[in-house]
Design an enzyme around this catalytic site. Structure first.
Site, PDB file in Angstrom:
ATOM      1  N   ARG A  42       0.830  -1.166  -0.306  1.00  0.00           N
ATOM      2  CA  ARG A  42       0.037  -0.182  -0.208  1.00  0.00           C
ATOM      3  C   ARG A  42       1.318   1.475   0.442  1.00  0.00           C
ATOM      4  O   ARG A  42       1.934   1.738   0.245  1.00  0.00           O
ATOM      5  CB  ARG A  42      -0.523  -0.222   1.449  1.00  0.00           C
ATOM      6  CG  ARG A  42      -2.133  -1.226   1.001  1.00  0.00           C
ATOM      7  CD  ARG A  42      -2.760  -0.712   2.654  1.00  0.00           C
ATOM      8  NE  ARG A  42      -2.726  -1.624   3.454  1.00  0.00           N
ATOM      9  CZ  ARG A  42      -1.403  -0.754   4.035  1.00  0.00           C
ATOM     10  NH1 ARG A  42      -1.782   0.704   4.263  1.00  0.00           N
ATOM     11  NH2 ARG A  42      -0.992  -1.707   5.506  1.00  0.00           N
ATOM     12  N   TYR A 101      -1.811  -3.363  -6.205  1.00  0.00           N
ATOM     13  CA  TYR A 101      -1.372  -4.239  -5.716  1.00  0.00           C
ATOM     14  C   TYR A 101      -2.450  -4.311  -5.098  1.00  0.00           C
ATOM     15  O   TYR A 101      -3.260  -2.931  -4.672  1.00  0.00           O
ATOM     16  CB  TYR A 101      -0.043  -3.966  -4.919  1.00  0.00           C
ATOM     17  CG  TYR A 101      -0.128  -4.213  -3.713  1.00  0.00           C
ATOM     18  CD1 TYR A 101       0.353  -5.601  -3.235  1.00  0.00           C
ATOM     19  CD2 TYR A 101      -0.400  -3.976  -2.014  1.00  0.00           C
ATOM     20  CE1 TYR A 101       1.020  -6.336  -2.024  1.00  0.00           C
ATOM     21  CE2 TYR A 101      -0.327  -4.330  -1.269  1.00  0.00           C
ATOM     22  CZ  TYR A 101      -0.033  -5.952  -0.653  1.00  0.00           C
ATOM     23  OH  TYR A 101      -0.148  -6.168   0.224  1.00  0.00           O
ATOM     24  N   GLY A 128      -4.546  -4.362  -1.368  1.00  0.00           N
ATOM     25  CA  GLY A 128      -5.020  -3.051  -0.911  1.00  0.00           C
ATOM     26  C   GLY A 128      -5.246  -1.310  -1.583  1.00  0.00           C
ATOM     27  O   GLY A 128      -6.269  -1.081  -1.605  1.00  0.00           O
ATOM     28  N   LYS A 179      -9.785  -2.379   1.369  1.00  0.00           N
ATOM     29  CA  LYS A 179      -9.172  -1.298   1.964  1.00  0.00           C
ATOM     30  C   LYS A 179     -10.227  -0.436   2.137  1.00  0.00           C
ATOM     31  O   LYS A 179     -10.657   0.475   3.040  1.00  0.00           O
ATOM     32  CB  LYS A 179      -7.836  -1.158   2.859  1.00  0.00           C
ATOM     33  CG  LYS A 179      -7.648  -2.086   3.299  1.00  0.00           C
ATOM     34  CD  LYS A 179      -7.820  -2.502   4.578  1.00  0.00           C
ATOM     35  CE  LYS A 179      -6.968  -4.134   5.378  1.00  0.00           C
ATOM     36  NZ  LYS A 179      -5.671  -4.488   5.313  1.00  0.00           N
ATOM     37  N   HIS A 212     -10.679  -2.631  10.750  1.00  0.00           N
ATOM     38  CA  HIS A 212      -9.452  -3.675  10.936  1.00  0.00           C
ATOM     39  C   HIS A 212      -8.650  -4.547  12.359  1.00  0.00           C
ATOM     40  O   HIS A 212      -8.130  -4.774  12.869  1.00  0.00           O
ATOM     41  CB  HIS A 212      -8.513  -3.132  10.838  1.00  0.00           C
ATOM     42  CG  HIS A 212      -6.580  -3.494  10.336  1.00  0.00           C
ATOM     43  ND1 HIS A 212      -5.861  -3.265  10.538  1.00  0.00           N
ATOM     44  CD2 HIS A 212      -7.102  -4.448   8.942  1.00  0.00           C
ATOM     45  CE1 HIS A 212      -4.906  -3.488   9.053  1.00  0.00           C
ATOM     46  NE2 HIS A 212      -5.520  -4.044   8.602  1.00  0.00           N
ATOM     47  N   SER A 218      -1.222  -3.949   9.689  1.00  0.00           N
ATOM     48  CA  SER A 218      -0.836  -4.668   9.236  1.00  0.00           C
ATOM     49  C   SER A 218       0.079  -5.414   9.327  1.00  0.00           C
ATOM     50  O   SER A 218       1.492  -5.120   9.507  1.00  0.00           O
ATOM     51  CB  SER A 218      -0.821  -3.865   7.505  1.00  0.00           C
ATOM     52  OG  SER A 218      -1.707  -3.251   7.525  1.00  0.00           O
ATOM     53  N   ALA A 219       0.628  -7.306   9.255  1.00  0.00           N
ATOM     54  CA  ALA A 219       1.411  -8.182   9.534  1.00  0.00           C
ATOM     55  C   ALA A 219       1.875  -7.806  11.129  1.00  0.00           C
ATOM     56  O   ALA A 219       3.201  -8.057  10.948  1.00  0.00           O
ATOM     57  CB  ALA A 219       2.932  -7.349   8.700  1.00  0.00           C
ATOM     58  N   CYS A 220       0.680  -7.754  11.545  1.00  0.00           N
ATOM     59  CA  CYS A 220       1.180  -8.229  13.406  1.00  0.00           C
ATOM     60  C   CYS A 220      -0.163  -9.310  13.710  1.00  0.00           C
ATOM     61  O   CYS A 220       0.383  -9.107  14.612  1.00  0.00           O
ATOM     62  CB  CYS A 220       1.034  -6.639  13.566  1.00  0.00           C
ATOM     63  SG  CYS A 220       2.062  -5.606  13.526  1.00  0.00           S
ATOM     64  N   GLY A 221      -0.661 -10.053  13.013  1.00  0.00           N
ATOM     65  CA  GLY A 221      -0.607 -11.504  13.598  1.00  0.00           C
ATOM     66  C   GLY A 221      -2.225 -11.568  13.407  1.00  0.00           C
ATOM     67  O   GLY A 221      -2.384 -12.782  14.050  1.00  0.00           O
ATOM     68  N   THR A 251      -4.147 -13.113  10.872  1.00  0.00           N
ATOM     69  CA  THR A 251      -4.157 -13.494   9.811  1.00  0.00           C
ATOM     70  C   THR A 251      -4.199 -14.674  11.158  1.00  0.00           C
ATOM     71  O   THR A 251      -4.068 -16.015  11.054  1.00  0.00           O
ATOM     72  CB  THR A 251      -3.593 -14.481   8.796  1.00  0.00           C
ATOM     73  OG1 THR A 251      -4.265 -13.138   7.998  1.00  0.00           O
ATOM     74  CG2 THR A 251      -3.865 -15.270   8.014  1.00  0.00           C
ATOM     75  N   ASP A 260      -9.098 -10.167   8.013  1.00  0.00           N
ATOM     76  CA  ASP A 260      -8.501  -8.651   8.977  1.00  0.00           C
ATOM     77  C   ASP A 260      -9.889  -7.571   8.946  1.00  0.00           C
ATOM     78  O   ASP A 260      -9.175  -6.451   9.679  1.00  0.00           O
ATOM     79  CB  ASP A 260      -8.021  -8.872   6.973  1.00  0.00           C
ATOM     80  CG  ASP A 260      -7.398  -7.539   7.031  1.00  0.00           C
ATOM     81  OD1 ASP A 260      -6.106  -7.118   7.549  1.00  0.00           O
ATOM     82  OD2 ASP A 260      -7.491  -6.576   5.926  1.00  0.00           O
ATOM     83  N   ASN A 306       6.512  -8.722   1.740  1.00  0.00           N
ATOM     84  CA  ASN A 306       4.803  -8.531   1.989  1.00  0.00           C
ATOM     85  C   ASN A 306       4.373  -9.406   0.515  1.00  0.00           C
ATOM     86  O   ASN A 306       3.686  -8.757  -0.021  1.00  0.00           O
ATOM     87  CB  ASN A 306       4.476  -6.537   1.445  1.00  0.00           C
ATOM     88  CG  ASN A 306       3.151  -6.923   1.601  1.00  0.00           C
ATOM     89  OD1 ASN A 306       2.389  -6.806   2.642  1.00  0.00           O
ATOM     90  ND2 ASN A 306       2.423  -6.001   0.805  1.00  0.00           N
ATOM     91  N   ARG A 323       2.101 -12.397  -0.901  1.00  0.00           N
ATOM     92  CA  ARG A 323       0.595 -12.463   0.419  1.00  0.00           C
ATOM     93  C   ARG A 323       0.328 -14.078  -1.142  1.00  0.00           C
ATOM     94  O   ARG A 323       0.751 -14.206  -1.967  1.00  0.00           O
ATOM     95  CB  ARG A 323      -0.279 -11.609  -0.536  1.00  0.00           C
ATOM     96  CG  ARG A 323       0.498  -9.821   0.419  1.00  0.00           C
ATOM     97  CD  ARG A 323      -0.751  -9.338   1.438  1.00  0.00           C
ATOM     98  NE  ARG A 323       0.293  -8.615   2.724  1.00  0.00           N
ATOM     99  CZ  ARG A 323      -0.650  -8.471   3.487  1.00  0.00           C
ATOM    100  NH1 ARG A 323      -1.685  -8.984   4.124  1.00  0.00           N
ATOM    101  NH2 ARG A 323      -0.307  -7.362   4.285  1.00  0.00           N
ATOM    102  N   ARG A 332       3.039  -4.081  17.537  1.00  0.00           N
ATOM    103  CA  ARG A 332       4.769  -4.703  17.822  1.00  0.00           C
ATOM    104  C   ARG A 332       5.410  -3.595  18.870  1.00  0.00           C
ATOM    105  O   ARG A 332       5.700  -2.860  17.956  1.00  0.00           O
ATOM    106  CB  ARG A 332       5.128  -4.299  15.942  1.00  0.00           C
ATOM    107  CG  ARG A 332       4.738  -6.223  15.578  1.00  0.00           C
ATOM    108  CD  ARG A 332       6.076  -5.659  14.229  1.00  0.00           C
ATOM    109  NE  ARG A 332       5.525  -6.801  13.461  1.00  0.00           N
ATOM    110  CZ  ARG A 332       5.986  -8.140  13.376  1.00  0.00           C
ATOM    111  NH1 ARG A 332       6.655  -8.016  13.592  1.00  0.00           N
ATOM    112  NH2 ARG A 332       5.171  -8.773  12.427  1.00  0.00           N
ATOM    113  N   ASP A 355       0.142 -20.767  21.569  1.00  0.00           N
ATOM    114  CA  ASP A 355       0.526 -20.659  23.383  1.00  0.00           C
ATOM    115  C   ASP A 355      -0.100 -19.519  23.311  1.00  0.00           C
ATOM    116  O   ASP A 355      -0.594 -19.006  24.138  1.00  0.00           O
ATOM    117  CB  ASP A 355       1.889 -20.336  23.100  1.00  0.00           C
ATOM    118  CG  ASP A 355       2.246 -21.835  23.112  1.00  0.00           C
ATOM    119  OD1 ASP A 355       2.198 -22.410  23.831  1.00  0.00           O
ATOM    120  OD2 ASP A 355       3.967 -21.942  22.321  1.00  0.00           O
ATOM    121  N   ASN A 356      -0.634 -18.671  21.795  1.00  0.00           N
ATOM    122  CA  ASN A 356      -1.724 -17.423  22.416  1.00  0.00           C
ATOM    123  C   ASN A 356      -2.647 -17.809  23.451  1.00  0.00           C
ATOM    124  O   ASN A 356      -2.678 -16.385  23.576  1.00  0.00           O
ATOM    125  CB  ASN A 356      -1.778 -16.439  20.692  1.00  0.00           C
ATOM    126  CG  ASN A 356      -0.167 -15.312  20.744  1.00  0.00           C
ATOM    127  OD1 ASN A 356       0.948 -15.448  21.420  1.00  0.00           O
ATOM    128  ND2 ASN A 356      -0.244 -15.173  19.293  1.00  0.00           N
TER     129      ASN A 356
END
Ligand code: GTP
Ligand code: SPV
Ligand code: MN
Length: 584
Positions: A70, A198, A200, A207, A227, A249-252, A254, A278, A364, A366, A397, A492-493
């Site tokens: 994006r 691309y 998004g 988005k 989101h 984005s890209a922080c877990g 999925t 998402d 990134n 996908r 993060r 483990d989350n």
């Protein structure tokens, strides 16, 4: 009176007059149409066939190397009143924006096919769903929209019934980063996107519609477009709680949505059900609870890091009928990325793999896959009324300070936690990676209006009769002095989710701290977990001077939304700061 579809056909005619395509194709969403598109893209090289023995129905798309994420600096919210876009968005006056982008659309589809994609965001029969139509000249976009939305005849029928739809106009253009804009006109329910193919930027249902435009609509109609992933956690007694979680984005998202319970939990009968990975649309039901749907029909997931160890559900989902974008290839033409066993032969740009060129798969890169292929796809994922939400989770993060988990004392405190969350940036957007930035509710790139108004809207859900979810903040990304993650994360989350559910059900006491309620020692189940000595203590510690500095930074950040910052949020920050001062 003109038929409701006449509005649509007139708009298609107008767009065709501007863009001058050789052909116009109305997408019906059928299998035959999808297969024909794939054949055409194989012929033009837009798609590359993967090893059909190991990956039936799977294809690779390589984007232009400058078009891999994006582009937030080229994304605009174009409201009549500049103030309504807020300091959180780039703004352009609607007339200027239309003129600028229409000049790019002029004749841009010459010799190409204009595709008309009617789509529905959400189950086709749900009152929470909303429809849109995307016009594009990219067959790759059509194929992806077919997987990511309910696209075609059924959506068109709903549009004919309802009349209302979001208009999205997209062209891949010349892929020149100097001639690339993603523009949103919330007052017109319209989107115009030029110069990128691309995700998004180009799959406008995602988005652009389901977050930027929908967040604006949600505010006026009394709901929330977020989101967030949606996941169902079923305990051994068979009771399922649904949790919605906002991570940038890209922080877990999925990964959490498809979580595999650790061995001990599996034995005991815990199950995890995926509803969305998402985007989440939520609104209060008659009983006062929040009900959520996933407006999407597929996953556009981050490939790198996806493995049997981290997310075997995703890996099983993408074993067939999947479009991969910017991944690497093995010698026998299988998709490959960092985190998978084996070795790459060809990198994401099609060059023989050479570590000197960086990662083999783009960070990134996908996969696009139908949600129905996910082994844990929830039987309630397509419920027209949505699923009731028991807990809302925020997280990002944060290498230091933020504990593994904390609970807000009430809704306003939860809104403060969400409004002040931060995260290190990732490869999902172009720009520097690993820089801490504030990302309220993980919506910084996606909130279609002024963040001050957005926080006010969030606070407004706390009203008589509301049975709101509990709110938590998590941090899977705390690092120790050696720079390694303190918490194993992934499956483990569930240990942390179990504690949240125990809190929701009133079965865990927790300990009150100035920054929120944390698990009491012993309340977090850690059997079978190999944690470094002292790691758990560190993960659950409250560093008072560190938090005082954080509260100062939060104060400055919140004031950047004055004069629209709700007083309630300012007061809430002061309350936490005072509690910290008392604690010293
Ligand atoms: P978007 O699709 O961009 O919105 O991303 P997302 O929030 O769905 O992120 P995703 O689940 O795809 O994870 C992105 C990256 O974070 C991957 O490389 C994962 O391996 C990594 N990741 C996910 N969960 C965890 C976790 O619990 N711990 C750690 N250390 N890494 C994780
Ligand atoms: C994200 O960046 O949050 C994504 C991928 O989910 S995109 O569709 O590009 O927005
Ligand atoms: Mn996302």
């Amino acid at each position: 009176m003109a038929s409701k579809l006449e509005t649509l056909t007139r708009w298609v005619d107008e767009v065709a007059a501007l863009t001058r395509p050789a052909r116009v194709h109305w997408c019906d969403g059928s299998d035959a149409e999808y297969r024909a598109l794939v054949q055409q893209m194989l012929a033009t090289g837009d798609l590359i066939e993967l090893n059909q023995d190991t990956h039936p129905g799977c294809y690779l798309h390589r984007s232009h190397p400058s078009d891999v994420a994006r582009v937030e600096h080229l994304t605009f919210v174009c409201t009549t009143d500049r103030e309504n876009a807020g300091p959180n968005n780039h703004w352009m006056a609607p007339a200027e924006a239309h003129a600028k982008i229409d000049a790019l659309f002029d004749g841009c589809m010459e010799g190409r096919t204009l595709y008309v994609i009617p789509y529905c965001m959400g189950p086709i029969d749900s009152p929470l769903s909303r429809c849109g139509v995307e016009i594009t000249d990219s067959p790759y976009v059509v194929a992806n929209m077919r997987i990511m939305t309910r696209m075609g005849a059924a959506a068109l029928a709903r549009i004919e019934r309802e009349g209302a739809f979001v208009r999205g106009l997209h062209s891949t253009g010349e892929l020149d980063p100097e001639r690339r804009f993603i523009m949103h006109f919330p007052e017109e329910l319209a989107i115009k996107s030029y110069g990128s193919g691309y995700g998004g930027n180009a799959l406008l249902g995602k988005k652009c519609h389901a977050l930027r435009i929908a967040s604006w609509q949600a505010r006026t109609e009394g709901w929330l477009a977020e989101h967030m992933l949606i996941v169902g956690i079923e305990n051994p007694q068979g009771r399922t709680h649904y949790v919605a979680a906002a991570f940038p984005s890209a922080c877990g998202k999925t990964n959490l949505a498809m979580l595999i319970p650790p061995e001990g939990y599996r034995r005991d009968g815990w199950k995890v059900w995926t509803v969305g990975d998402d985007i989440c649309w939520m609104r209060p039901g008659a009983d006062g609870r929040l009900y959520a749907i996933n407006p999407e029909a597929g996953f556009f997931g981050v490939a790198p890091g996806t493995s049997t160890a981290t997310n075997s559900n995703a890996l099983k989902s993408i074993a067939r009928d999947t479009i991969f974008t910017n991944v690497a290839l093995t010698a026998d033409n299988q998709p490959w990325w960092e985190g998978l066993p084996g070795t790459p032969a060809v990198d994401w740009q099609g060059r023989p793999y050479d570590p000197a060129n960086g990662p083999a798969a783009h960070p990134n890169s996908r996969f696009t896959v139908s949600a129905r292929q996910c082994p844990t796809w929830s039987p309630r994922a397509e419920d027209a009324q949505g699923v009731p939400i028991s807990a809302i989770v925020f997280g990002g993060r944060r290498p230091s300070l933020l504990p593994l988990v904390m609970e807000a004392r009430d809704w306003a405190h939860g809104v403060l936690m969400g409004a002040t969350m931060g995260s290190e940036t990732t490869a999902a957007a172009t720009g520097a990676v690993g820089v801490l930035r504030r990302d309220p509710m993980a919506m910084k790139p996606f909130c279609g209006y002024h963040y001050g108004d957005y926080f006010t809207h969030w606070l407004s859900f706390d009203r008589p009769g509301a049975k709101l979810p509990k709110v938590f903040h998590v941090n899977w990304f705390r690092k120790g002095a050696d720079g390694r993650f303190l918490w194993p994360g992934f499956g483990d989350n569930l240990r942390v989710l179990e504690w949240m559910i125990a809190r929701v059900e009133g079965r865990a006491r927790g300990v009150e701290t100035p920054v929120g309620i944390l698990p009491e020692p012993g309340e977090l189940r850690v059997d079978g977990l190999a944690l470094a000595p002292g790691a758990l203590e560190e993960l659950l510690a409250v560093d008072v001077p560190g938090w005082q500095a954080e509260l100062d930074a939060i104060g400055d950040y919140l004031e950047s939304f004055a004069p629209r910052l709700p007083a309630r949020l300012r007061a809430e920050r002061r309350r936490v700061a005072a509690a910290l001062a008392d604690d010293e």
